[in-house]
Enzyme design. Structure first.
Site, PDB file in Angstrom:
ATOM      1  N   LYS A  76     -21.552  20.253 -19.732  1.00 33.09           N
ATOM      2  CA  LYS A  76     -21.547  20.971 -21.191  1.00 33.09           C
ATOM      3  C   LYS A  76     -20.230  21.328 -21.756  1.00 33.09           C
ATOM      4  CE  LYS A  76     -26.441  22.405 -20.560  1.00 33.09           C
ATOM      5  NZ  LYS A  76     -27.223  23.322 -20.632  1.00 33.09           N
ATOM      6  N   ASP A 112     -29.993  24.021 -27.057  1.00 36.33           N
ATOM      7  CA  ASP A 112     -30.379  25.194 -26.085  1.00 36.33           C
ATOM      8  C   ASP A 112     -30.877  26.521 -26.789  1.00 36.33           C
ATOM      9  OD1 ASP A 112     -30.524  23.830 -23.599  1.00 36.33           O
ATOM     10  OD2 ASP A 112     -28.342  24.075 -23.254  1.00 36.33           O
ATOM     11  N   GLY A 135     -28.774  37.983 -15.377  1.00 37.26           N
ATOM     12  CA  GLY A 135     -27.684  37.189 -15.029  1.00 37.26           C
ATOM     13  C   GLY A 135     -26.489  36.867 -16.062  1.00 37.26           C
ATOM     14  N   ALA A 136     -25.622  35.966 -15.765  1.00 34.86           N
ATOM     15  CA  ALA A 136     -24.579  35.627 -16.272  1.00 34.86           C
ATOM     16  C   ALA A 136     -24.509  34.147 -16.442  1.00 34.86           C
ATOM     17  CB  ALA A 136     -23.334  36.356 -15.980  1.00 34.86           C
ATOM     18  N   GLY A 137     -23.326  33.737 -17.093  1.00 36.80           N
ATOM     19  CA  GLY A 137     -23.160  32.325 -16.956  1.00 36.80           C
ATOM     20  C   GLY A 137     -23.412  31.667 -18.300  1.00 36.80           C
TER      21      GLY A 137
END
Length: 290
Positions: A76, A112, A135-137
């Site tokens: 991505k 997305d 969460g992260a990312g």
């Protein structure tokens, strides 16, 4: 003859999903269902395993029959230098999950982010005063970008390290979202928010299932396999609304189909039905992952 990506009649067209690993991707199921419903009998959608090193050669080998690509991890961000341009939405999170080929140009898009917004809107969530992200990312940054469109107040991100916390605060500043961070050990505190977005891998939130309060708000769990997650099942059992990963997958794929084929609206119901059937078939022939 079917319509090409520019809306005109053309020769048979191709599209595919790329990533590594890619074997379990539902994108071929969803896109092929869309082509069937739209009468695009001369369109073809495949999957190819490719990592960052293989991507340049793959793109260079595509001919004029190609309408677009769907990209998953780890491509991505790796694809961006190989494109002629990217949309503002993709630039906002430095992530491209869709490449459209038109007029000899490669253009990157991110479906997305609007996919998250549309999946929530479908379930009646159009505006919230505050939210929490688990969460992260990359997925969490897309969640923040989506929340920048629908959340009027603070977003609390629950993360495992200070480096991740700093990253999420940085994304918040870039996206215009008021982000505070908290330690993962306090993740159950997230459940007081009217909207909780879980962006963690399979199994990561299982231990939180017992902490879901009575009458919680809305949970958006981005996983779709295995489904339901323990957290999603507990949330539903306590009367909360749940939006799942298949909802996101279908809505982002709907936007991809529209971008690649030039045909709108894409057949949401047919695509969702195909995805549900594929997941049901998988669950009867193999053990659930995670």
């Amino acid at each position: 003859m079917s319509a090409g990506a520019d809306g005109t009649a053309g020769s048979p067209r191709r599209a595919a999903v790329l990533g590594k690993p890619i074997g379990h991707s539902l994108s071929p199921v969803l896109h092929r269902a869309a082509y069937a419903a739209l009468g695009l009998d001369d369109w073809r959608y495949d999957r190819f395993e490719a990592d960052e090193a293989a991507l340049p050669a793959f793109l260079a080998g595509l001919d004029a029959s190609w309408a677009g690509l769907s990209l998953t991890m780890p491509l991505k961000r790796a694809v961006i230098p190989l494109l002629d341009g990217i949309s503002d939405t993709a630039a906002s999170v430095e992530a491209v999950n869709t490449v459209v080929f038109t007029g000899g140009r490669r253009t990157g898009e991110n479906t997305d982010i609007p996919g998250i917004v549309e999946a929530l809107r479908e379930r009646g969530v159009e505006r919230v005063g505050r939210a929490a992200v688990l969460g992260a990312g990359a997925t969490a940054s897309s969640a923040l970008a989506a929340l920048s469109r629908i959340c009027s107040g603070e977003v609390t991100a629950y993360v495992r390290s200070e480096s991740r916390a700093a990253e999420m605060r940085g994304w918040g500043e870039r996206l215009g979202v008021a982000v505070t961070t908290a330690d993962w050990d306090a993740a159950a505190e997230a459940f007081d928010a009217p909207l909780v977005v879980a962006t963690t891998p399979a199994g990561a939130t299982d231990h939180l299932a017992g902490a879901v309060p009575e009458r919680p708000g809305t949970l958006f769990d981005v996983l779709y396999e295995p489904w339901p997650t323990r957290l999603a099942a507990a949330w539903s059992a306590r009367g909360g609304a749940v939006v799942g990963g298949l909802d996101l997958l279908v809505h982002q794929a709907v936007l991809q189909v529209e971008l690649m084929t030039g045909r709108a609206p894409a057949p949401l119901a047919a695509m969702r039905a195909a995805g549900e059937a594929a997941l049901a078939a998988r669950s009867t022939r193999e053990p659930a992952a995670g």
